[in-house]
Design an enzyme around this catalytic site. Structure first.
Site, PDB file in Angstrom:
ATOM      1  N   SER A 194      -4.486  -1.598   4.737  1.00 52.12           N
ATOM      2  CA  SER A 194      -4.462  -3.063   4.703  1.00 52.12           C
ATOM      3  C   SER A 194      -4.653  -3.482   3.252  1.00 52.12           C
ATOM      4  O   SER A 194      -5.154  -2.699   2.431  1.00 52.12           O
ATOM      5  CB  SER A 194      -5.618  -3.615   5.551  1.00 52.12           C
ATOM      6  OG  SER A 194      -5.860  -4.981   5.294  1.00 52.12           O
ATOM      7  N   TYR A 245     -14.491  -4.083   8.740  1.00 50.91           N
ATOM      8  CA  TYR A 245     -13.058  -3.835   8.563  1.00 50.91           C
ATOM      9  C   TYR A 245     -12.758  -3.431   7.119  1.00 50.91           C
ATOM     10  O   TYR A 245     -12.042  -2.462   6.865  1.00 50.91           O
ATOM     11  CB  TYR A 245     -12.275  -5.093   8.939  1.00 50.91           C
ATOM     12  CG  TYR A 245     -10.782  -4.920   8.998  1.00 50.91           C
ATOM     13  CD1 TYR A 245     -10.166  -4.417  10.133  1.00 50.91           C
ATOM     14  CD2 TYR A 245      -9.967  -5.287   7.923  1.00 50.91           C
ATOM     15  CE1 TYR A 245      -8.779  -4.270  10.203  1.00 50.91           C
ATOM     16  CE2 TYR A 245      -8.594  -5.141   7.975  1.00 50.91           C
ATOM     17  CZ  TYR A 245      -8.002  -4.635   9.118  1.00 50.91           C
ATOM     18  OH  TYR A 245      -6.630  -4.493   9.171  1.00 50.91           O
TER      19      TYR A 245
END
Length: 257
Positions: free
Chosen positions: A139, A152
């Site tokens: 990401s 995350y």
């Protein structure tokens, strides 16, 4: 002979898009994830239209034994795992002091530790064959941080470290290990976090999209699933054999700032 591809977290979103791209290219594909079994069966059948076979395994990515069983079944059915795509992921949005411990543990297990387990299972056969591709879907948050996403961000930064270390270990075995770092892709995972982000920040859901998610993507557009899938196909190709231990950003200019 068709390549064998395992894609974790592939019953929807980015993972399904990647599975479809490899299946359309003629690969045998093992998909994995949760969902309605009849819908998953329709997905599985659809993947076989490219000429390869498709299997589904319901392994829970928090459970090492189930992950090992999935990898073993793929190897037993198809010969070996040629290409591993670690995509499974979940998200939770909250300030650090309010972050539920069980959510932290689950995010680290699914978004980071599961990739260690799949790689550990796949690497021996890849080394024996001196060929293999490992693609970790990271990401933009593997490179930069955002508030309210501590678990995350920590997991995705960890994926980058795992990618680099494994790439160095495997560089002389014809195996590449890379990460794809998308910006915001409008997947079910992202759509689910919009109301949570709105609540955490005290703004509207429309403002989450425009002022939070797309604020740093210079193109002001969401990344498409097909764009991520095409990048995975490239990294699995012979043309990418000298690309290893690095990442490809598909983030509309986010990390250029």
């Amino acid at each position: 002979m068709p390549k064998t591809v395992v894609v974790t977290g592939s019953t929807s979103g980015i993972g399904l898009g990647i599975a479809r791209a490899f299946a359309a290219d003629g690969a045998n594909v093992m998909i994995n994830g949760f969902g309605d079994r009849s819908q998953i069966e329709e997905i599985r059948k659809g993947l076989e239209s490219g000429g390869g076979r498709a299997l589904y395994h319901s392994a829970d990515m928090t459970k090492p034994d189930e992950i090992a069983d999935m990898m073993a079944e793929a190897a037993a059915e198809f010969g070996m795992v040629d290409i591993l795509v670690n995509n499974a992921g979940i998200q939770h949005v909250a300030p650090v002091e309010d972050f539920p411990t069980d959510k932290w543990d689950a995010i680290i297990a699914i978004n980071l530790t599961s990739s260690f387990h799949t790689m550990k299972a796949a690497i021996p056969a890849m080394k024996a064959k001196k060929s293999g591709r490992i693609i970790n879907i990271a990401s933009a948050h593997a490179l930069v941080a955002s508030p309210y996403k501590a678990a995350y961000v920590a997991a995705k930064h960890g994926i980058m470290g795992l990618t680099k270390s494994a790439a160095l270990e495997l560089a002389e075995f014809g195996i590449t290990v890379n990460a794809i770092c998308p910006g915001y892709v409008l997947t079910p995972l992202v759509e689910k976090q919009i109301p949570d982000t709105a609540k955490a920040r005290g703004i509207s859901e429309a403002e989450v999209k425009s002022d939070v998610m797309l604020r740093l993507q210079a193109t002001k557009e969401f990344v498409s699933i097909d764009e991520v899938a095409a990048t995975a196909l490239f990294l699995a190709s012979d043309a990418a054999r000298q690309i290893t231990g690095t990442h490809i950003s598909i983030d509309g200019g986010w990390t250029a700032q």
